[in-house]
Design a protein around this motif. Structure first.
Motif, PDB file in Angstrom:
ATOM      1  N   VAL A   1      46.800  39.555  41.726  1.00 38.06           N
ATOM      2  CA  VAL A   1      46.363  38.624  40.569  1.00 38.06           C
ATOM      3  C   VAL A   1      45.470  37.428  41.061  1.00 38.06           C
ATOM      4  O   VAL A   1      46.027  36.529  41.213  1.00 38.06           O
ATOM      5  N   PRO A   2      44.248  37.856  41.353  1.00 39.37           N
ATOM      6  CA  PRO A   2      43.415  36.733  42.017  1.00 39.37           C
ATOM      7  C   PRO A   2      43.196  35.858  41.231  1.00 39.37           C
ATOM      8  O   PRO A   2      42.890  34.523  41.921  1.00 39.37           O
ATOM      9  N   ASP A   3      43.461  35.707  40.001  1.00 38.73           N
ATOM     10  CA  ASP A   3      43.146  34.395  39.039  1.00 38.73           C
ATOM     11  C   ASP A   3      44.488  34.242  38.050  1.00 38.73           C
ATOM     12  O   ASP A   3      44.661  34.806  37.090  1.00 38.73           O
ATOM     13  N   PRO A   4      45.417  33.450  38.928  1.00 34.85           N
ATOM     14  CA  PRO A   4      46.770  33.287  38.168  1.00 34.85           C
ATOM     15  C   PRO A   4      46.435  32.494  36.656  1.00 34.85           C
ATOM     16  O   PRO A   4      47.222  32.843  35.928  1.00 34.85           O
TER      17      PRO A   4
ATOM     18  N   THR B   1      50.348  33.152  47.206  1.00 30.94           N
ATOM     19  CA  THR B   1      51.307  33.111  46.019  1.00 30.94           C
ATOM     20  C   THR B   1      51.354  31.830  45.080  1.00 30.94           C
ATOM     21  O   THR B   1      51.216  30.699  45.581  1.00 30.94           O
ATOM     22  N   SER B   2      51.188  32.165  43.873  1.00 30.94           N
ATOM     23  CA  SER B   2      51.066  30.951  42.957  1.00 30.94           C
ATOM     24  C   SER B   2      52.136  31.040  41.879  1.00 30.94           C
ATOM     25  O   SER B   2      52.746  32.181  41.456  1.00 30.94           O
ATOM     26  N   ILE B   3      52.649  29.916  41.172  1.00 28.55           N
ATOM     27  CA  ILE B   3      53.487  29.801  40.136  1.00 28.55           C
ATOM     28  C   ILE B   3      52.769  29.150  39.160  1.00 28.55           C
ATOM     29  O   ILE B   3      51.910  28.213  39.331  1.00 28.55           O
ATOM     30  N   ARG B   4      53.147  29.604  37.900  1.00 28.10           N
ATOM     31  CA  ARG B   4      52.769  29.102  36.653  1.00 28.10           C
ATOM     32  C   ARG B   4      53.717  28.998  35.683  1.00 28.10           C
ATOM     33  O   ARG B   4      54.889  29.910  35.771  1.00 28.10           O
TER      34      ARG B   4
END
Length: 273
Positions: free
Chosen positions: A251-254, A60-63
């Motif tokens: 979403v493999p590329d955030p 999990t990523s955040i932007r």
């Protein structure tokens, strides 16, 4: 012979269920009749699953995208509608032009004296079939207005209140049994929204942290078993932050999705200028 408190109060629970159950059904019927007559906008329809409507099984990523508020206010469009229009453009490109999408949007309900966080989620269409960005933003705005009108109509409020009252009087052991039947790992066949858009104004920029002024604020709506991409739109003072929460399962590329959304925000700004 002593009688336990739970046993003694059970008849009262049953009486309350008998009392509130018919009321809940009656209020639901009145709401349905008003909907059929056109007095209240119809409920939002569910949407089919897409590639982002999967369980978050990876990283999990955040932007964050931090912008001046003025850059999200064009042609009389609210910040929420502006952001949703840009998200519709970004998702359309990310998913390869899907036929239909909706966002699950947090919506404030009319104030209630005992409520601390009085809101609900509604499905709002993103109108991908409309190529003109200005027209699409107006369609999104109209749908959001319809959802708000339905949610805050007195019949909807009464139906929720009677349903809540009926549920509040269900005996604890029955409520526990009902919760145990729910399997959070099961993916539903359709969803209220393919992504979440939570839009919150946090007021004036009058907050301080460790002696410094707070310049921006962000929020990141949680992922769920049927959603691996969500958006938060949070404003404070003259700054708005679009927060993106994603999981590599969808979403493999955030960074790539963030770039798509940045481009979409610029495109919407130009279209609404």
């Amino acid at each position: 012979m002593s009688v336990s408190r739970s046993a003694a109060t059970f008849p009262l629970h049953v009486t309350s269920m008998i009392r509130f159950g018919p009321r809940a059904r009656r209020d639901a019927e009145l709401l349905g009749q008003a909907t059929d007559s056109g007095a209240i906008p119809p409920p939002a329809r569910s949407r089919p699953l897409t590639a982002v409507d999967v369980a978050p099984s990876g990283r999990t990523s955040i932007r964050t995208i931090v912008l001046p508020k003025a850059e999200l206010q064009s042609a009389g469009t609210t910040i929420t509608t502006f952001a949703m229009t840009a998200i519709s453009v970004a998702l359309q490109r990310f998913l390869g032009n899907p036929p239909d999408l909706a966002a699950e949007v947090t919506l404030a309900r009319q104030a209630r004296g005992d409520a601390r966080n009085n809101f609900g989620n509604v499905g709002v269409g993103l109108y991908l079939e409309e190529p003109d960005i200005l027209t699409r933003s107006r369609l999104v705005s109209a749908d959001l207005t319809a959802r708000r009108a339905r949610a805050n109509h007195p019949l909807s409020v009464a139906a929720r209140a009677s349903q809540d009252a009926a549920e509040a009087h269900v005996p604890a052991f029955l409520a526990e049994w009902g919760v145990a039947q729910f399997d959070p790992t099961v993916t539903p066949p359709t969803v209220t929204g393919n992504t979440v858009v939570s839009s919150v104004s946090r007021g004036a920029a009058d907050l301080t942290l460790c002696g410094g002024s707070v310049r921006f604020t962000a929020g990141f709506p949680a992922l769920s078993p049927a959603m691996s991409l969500t958006h938060g739109v949070h404003g404070i003072g003259d700054t708005v932050t679009v927060g993106i929460t994603s999981n590599s399962a969808a979403v493999p590329d955030p960074d790539g999705y963030e770039a798509l959304l940045r481009d979409a925000l610029r495109e919407v700004r130009a279209a609404l200028a």
